[in-house]
Design a protein around this motif. Structure first.
Motif, PDB file in Angstrom:
ATOM      1  N   SER A  90       0.810  -1.217   0.000  1.00 42.11           N
ATOM      2  CA  SER A  90       0.000   0.000   0.000  1.00 42.11           C
ATOM      3  C   SER A  90       0.846   1.272   0.000  1.00 42.11           C
ATOM      4  O   SER A  90       1.808   1.406   0.772  1.00 42.11           O
ATOM      5  N   SER A  91       0.474   2.211  -0.840  1.00 37.36           N
ATOM      6  CA  SER A  91       1.177   3.491  -0.909  1.00 37.36           C
ATOM      7  C   SER A  91       1.006   4.308   0.370  1.00 37.36           C
ATOM      8  O   SER A  91       1.730   5.287   0.582  1.00 37.36           O
ATOM      9  N   GLU A  92       0.053   3.940   1.226  1.00 35.08           N
ATOM     10  CA  GLU A  92      -0.094   4.598   2.518  1.00 35.08           C
ATOM     11  C   GLU A  92       1.004   4.182   3.495  1.00 35.08           C
ATOM     12  O   GLU A  92       1.207   4.833   4.530  1.00 35.08           O
ATOM     13  N   LEU A  93       1.701   3.098   3.188  1.00 33.85           N
ATOM     14  CA  LEU A  93       2.668   2.522   4.118  1.00 33.85           C
ATOM     15  C   LEU A  93       4.103   2.583   3.628  1.00 33.85           C
ATOM     16  O   LEU A  93       5.030   2.385   4.422  1.00 33.85           O
ATOM     17  N   SER A  94       4.315   2.814   2.352  1.00 31.88           N
ATOM     18  CA  SER A  94       5.650   2.688   1.791  1.00 31.88           C
ATOM     19  C   SER A  94       5.732   3.417   0.458  1.00 31.88           C
ATOM     20  O   SER A  94       4.709   3.717  -0.171  1.00 31.88           O
ATOM     21  N   GLN A  98       5.435   4.113  -5.576  1.00 36.17           N
ATOM     22  CA  GLN A  98       6.043   5.259  -6.248  1.00 36.17           C
ATOM     23  C   GLN A  98       7.299   4.844  -7.011  1.00 36.17           C
ATOM     24  O   GLN A  98       7.483   5.218  -8.178  1.00 36.17           O
ATOM     25  N   ASN A  99       8.166   4.062  -6.374  1.00 40.40           N
ATOM     26  CA  ASN A  99       9.413   3.652  -7.017  1.00 40.40           C
ATOM     27  C   ASN A  99       9.171   2.698  -8.182  1.00 40.40           C
ATOM     28  O   ASN A  99       9.849   2.767  -9.214  1.00 40.40           O
ATOM     29  N   ALA A 100       8.192   1.796  -8.021  1.00 36.06           N
ATOM     30  CA  ALA A 100       7.850   0.887  -9.124  1.00 36.06           C
ATOM     31  C   ALA A 100       7.287   1.670 -10.315  1.00 36.06           C
ATOM     32  O   ALA A 100       7.564   1.333 -11.478  1.00 36.06           O
ATOM     33  N   SER A 101       6.521   2.714 -10.035  1.00 35.31           N
ATOM     34  CA  SER A 101       5.940   3.529 -11.110  1.00 35.31           C
ATOM     35  C   SER A 101       7.019   4.297 -11.866  1.00 35.31           C
ATOM     36  O   SER A 101       6.938   4.454 -13.093  1.00 35.31           O
ATOM     37  N   ILE A 102       8.033   4.774 -11.138  1.00 37.44           N
ATOM     38  CA  ILE A 102       9.162   5.439 -11.793  1.00 37.44           C
ATOM     39  C   ILE A 102       9.856   4.462 -12.739  1.00 37.44           C
ATOM     40  O   ILE A 102      10.180   4.805 -13.887  1.00 37.44           O
ATOM     41  N   ALA A 103      10.070   3.243 -12.265  1.00 36.82           N
ATOM     42  CA  ALA A 103      10.711   2.226 -13.111  1.00 36.82           C
ATOM     43  C   ALA A 103       9.845   1.876 -14.315  1.00 36.82           C
ATOM     44  O   ALA A 103      10.343   1.740 -15.443  1.00 36.82           O
ATOM     45  N   VAL A 114       1.474  -1.047 -12.894  1.00 38.75           N
ATOM     46  CA  VAL A 114       1.723  -0.989 -11.452  1.00 38.75           C
ATOM     47  C   VAL A 114       0.396  -0.819 -10.721  1.00 38.75           C
ATOM     48  O   VAL A 114      -0.390   0.081 -11.043  1.00 38.75           O
ATOM     49  N   ILE A 115       0.151  -1.680  -9.730  1.00 39.24           N
ATOM     50  CA  ILE A 115      -1.112  -1.648  -8.982  1.00 39.24           C
ATOM     51  C   ILE A 115      -0.821  -1.458  -7.494  1.00 39.24           C
ATOM     52  O   ILE A 115      -0.075  -2.231  -6.893  1.00 39.24           O
ATOM     53  N   ASP A 116      -1.424  -0.433  -6.917  1.00 41.02           N
ATOM     54  CA  ASP A 116      -1.371  -0.218  -5.478  1.00 41.02           C
ATOM     55  C   ASP A 116      -2.376  -1.174  -4.829  1.00 41.02           C
ATOM     56  O   ASP A 116      -3.576  -1.057  -5.035  1.00 41.02           O
ATOM     57  N   SER A 117      -1.877  -2.110  -4.043  1.00 42.19           N
ATOM     58  CA  SER A 117      -2.763  -3.113  -3.428  1.00 42.19           C
ATOM     59  C   SER A 117      -3.708  -2.511  -2.397  1.00 42.19           C
ATOM     60  O   SER A 117      -4.745  -3.105  -2.083  1.00 42.19           O
ATOM     61  N   VAL A 189      -5.554  -5.087  18.415  1.00 38.75           N
ATOM     62  CA  VAL A 189      -6.095  -5.646  17.174  1.00 38.75           C
ATOM     63  C   VAL A 189      -5.890  -4.596  16.084  1.00 38.75           C
ATOM     64  O   VAL A 189      -6.306  -3.444  16.228  1.00 38.75           O
ATOM     65  N   VAL A 190      -5.216  -4.998  15.020  1.00 46.26           N
ATOM     66  CA  VAL A 190      -4.895  -4.080  13.928  1.00 46.26           C
ATOM     67  C   VAL A 190      -5.585  -4.555  12.661  1.00 46.26           C
ATOM     68  O   VAL A 190      -5.513  -5.731  12.306  1.00 46.26           O
ATOM     69  N   LYS A 191      -6.249  -3.623  11.989  1.00 44.38           N
ATOM     70  CA  LYS A 191      -6.934  -3.928  10.742  1.00 44.38           C
ATOM     71  C   LYS A 191      -6.457  -2.960   9.671  1.00 44.38           C
ATOM     72  O   LYS A 191      -6.119  -1.808   9.969  1.00 44.38           O
ATOM     73  N   VAL A 192      -6.439  -3.426   8.420  1.00 45.94           N
ATOM     74  CA  VAL A 192      -6.105  -2.538   7.314  1.00 45.94           C
ATOM     75  C   VAL A 192      -7.384  -1.849   6.839  1.00 45.94           C
ATOM     76  O   VAL A 192      -8.333  -2.507   6.411  1.00 45.94           O
ATOM     77  N   ILE A 193      -7.383  -0.534   6.944  1.00 52.26           N
ATOM     78  CA  ILE A 193      -8.529   0.284   6.525  1.00 52.26           C
ATOM     79  C   ILE A 193      -8.012   1.398   5.629  1.00 52.26           C
ATOM     80  O   ILE A 193      -7.093   2.140   6.015  1.00 52.26           O
ATOM     81  N   ASP A 194      -8.574   1.506   4.435  1.00 50.96           N
ATOM     82  CA  ASP A 194      -8.154   2.541   3.476  1.00 50.96           C
ATOM     83  C   ASP A 194      -6.654   2.528   3.242  1.00 50.96           C
ATOM     84  O   ASP A 194      -6.000   3.583   3.140  1.00 50.96           O
ATOM     85  N   GLY A 195      -6.099   1.335   3.197  1.00 51.34           N
ATOM     86  CA  GLY A 195      -4.687   1.192   2.864  1.00 51.34           C
ATOM     87  C   GLY A 195      -3.725   1.383   4.011  1.00 51.34           C
ATOM     88  O   GLY A 195      -2.504   1.270   3.825  1.00 51.34           O
ATOM     89  N   ALA A 196      -4.215   1.669   5.213  1.00 47.83           N
ATOM     90  CA  ALA A 196      -3.345   1.936   6.353  1.00 47.83           C
ATOM     91  C   ALA A 196      -3.636   0.978   7.505  1.00 47.83           C
ATOM     92  O   ALA A 196      -4.734   0.435   7.620  1.00 47.83           O
ATOM     93  N   MET A 197      -2.628   0.763   8.355  1.00 45.20           N
ATOM     94  CA  MET A 197      -2.809  -0.051   9.559  1.00 45.20           C
ATOM     95  C   MET A 197      -3.531   0.772  10.617  1.00 45.20           C
ATOM     96  O   MET A 197      -3.076   1.852  10.980  1.00 45.20           O
ATOM     97  N   THR A 198      -4.666   0.257  11.107  1.00 44.92           N
ATOM     98  CA  THR A 198      -5.493   0.998  12.047  1.00 44.92           C
ATOM     99  C   THR A 198      -5.768   0.142  13.280  1.00 44.92           C
ATOM    100  O   THR A 198      -6.196  -1.006  13.155  1.00 44.92           O
TER     101      THR A 198
END
Length: 282
Positions: A90-94, A98-103, A114-117, A189-198
């Motif tokens: 996820s682009s929210e975490l790393s 962005q780097n894959a898209s540049i390549a 390139v797909i943002d998961s 308890v951590v859940k992924v919401i909108d691409g981020a760890m919440t």
């Protein structure tokens, strides 16, 4: 139409067996201990990561593959006449996306998609398996990209974290929170919401209680589950993962329930004995 080759990164947390079976190619992230830069899953495994944290008292830093790393990974497939679909953390975490898209921009004619998961761990892995299945069916890279981007919102990722130690070392909880949480045996308890760890909940009490709550929350959605794949992902918690797998298999009609171990990047944030359940909704 060119054949399609599926790429992902080491945060997908897929087993070597699944990577080989589905012919998925993996670009590793980096785990950095002071001057030592190690490739996740290649030059360092989670067991050694936990040893180094215990020895140094510090968490490593993690870093995305560089655009050059991605370009080198993709160029062999493109030169062989294949199109590339890359599904990353996820682009929210790393900055991996962005780097894959540049390549990707350095290759002609949209040869690299390139797909943002918008997710992490085997949430990415599940999407990669779906993409590999569609590639085998003869779907084009643009078709696969469209299908994955539509499907990614269906992914459910939830973890129960056993210790606050790694969150504390990583600056994600204060010393007071760490002390009180440890004293009261609180497990986040951590859940992924909108691409981020919440952080969605805190379970107080025995580990078995927290694990059962994780399982119950997943089973409450069993009628909504896509029946193709489900993952139990863990860090040094094989016995608990096996229990969850058994319960899932008994109480759902999921065709393939896989146990996988979290890689070093996810483990460095969550710590040992973390357990997660990952599935897709219909």
């Amino acid at each position: 139409m060119s054949p399609v080759r599926i790429f992902t990164d080491s945060t997908c947390d897929l087993s070597d067996e699944l990577i080989h079976k589905y012919q998925i190619e993996v670009v590793p992230l980096y785990v950095v201990f002071e001057e030592l830069s190690l490739k996740d899953g290649v030059s360092i495994k989670p067991g050694r990561l936990f040893e180094l944290v215990d020895e140094t008292g510090k968490l490593p830093k993690t870093a995305a593959p560089s655009p050059i790393d991605f370009e080198r990974a993709f160029e062999g497939a493109v030169q062989a006449g294949d199109d590339v679909v890359y599904i990353g953390l996820s682009s929210e975490l790393s900055s991996t996306i962005q780097n894959a898209s540049i390549a990707a921009a350095n290759f002609p004619d949209d040869r690299v998609a390139v797909i943002d998961s918008r997710t992490l761990s085997t949430g990415i892995g599940l999407l990669a398996l779906k993409a590999a299945h569609w590639a085998r069916e003869g779907k084009s890279s643009s078709e696969i990209k469209t299908m994955i981007e539509a499907f990614r919102s269906h992914i459910e990722v939830e973890f129960i974290i056993d210790t606050l130690e790694y969150l504390h070392k990583g600056g994600r909880c204060s010393s007071v929170q760490h002390f009180l949480g440890s004293l009261l045996k609180i497990r986040p308890v951590v859940k992924v919401i909108d691409g981020a760890m919440t952080l969605t909940d805190k379970v107080r009490g025995k580990r078995e209680k927290a694990l059962q709550q994780l399982l119950d929350r997943a089973l409450a959605q069993k009628d909504e589950m896509d029946t193709e794949f489900l993952f139990i992902t863990h860090a040094m918690a094989a016995e608990e993962a096996a229990y969850v797998k058994e319960q899932i298999e008994q109480q759902t009609n999921i065709k393939q329930v896989y146990i996988t171990e979290t890689g070093c990047v996810v483990s460095s944030h969550c710590g040992p004995r973390t357990v997660g359940i990952v599935f897709a909704k219909k």
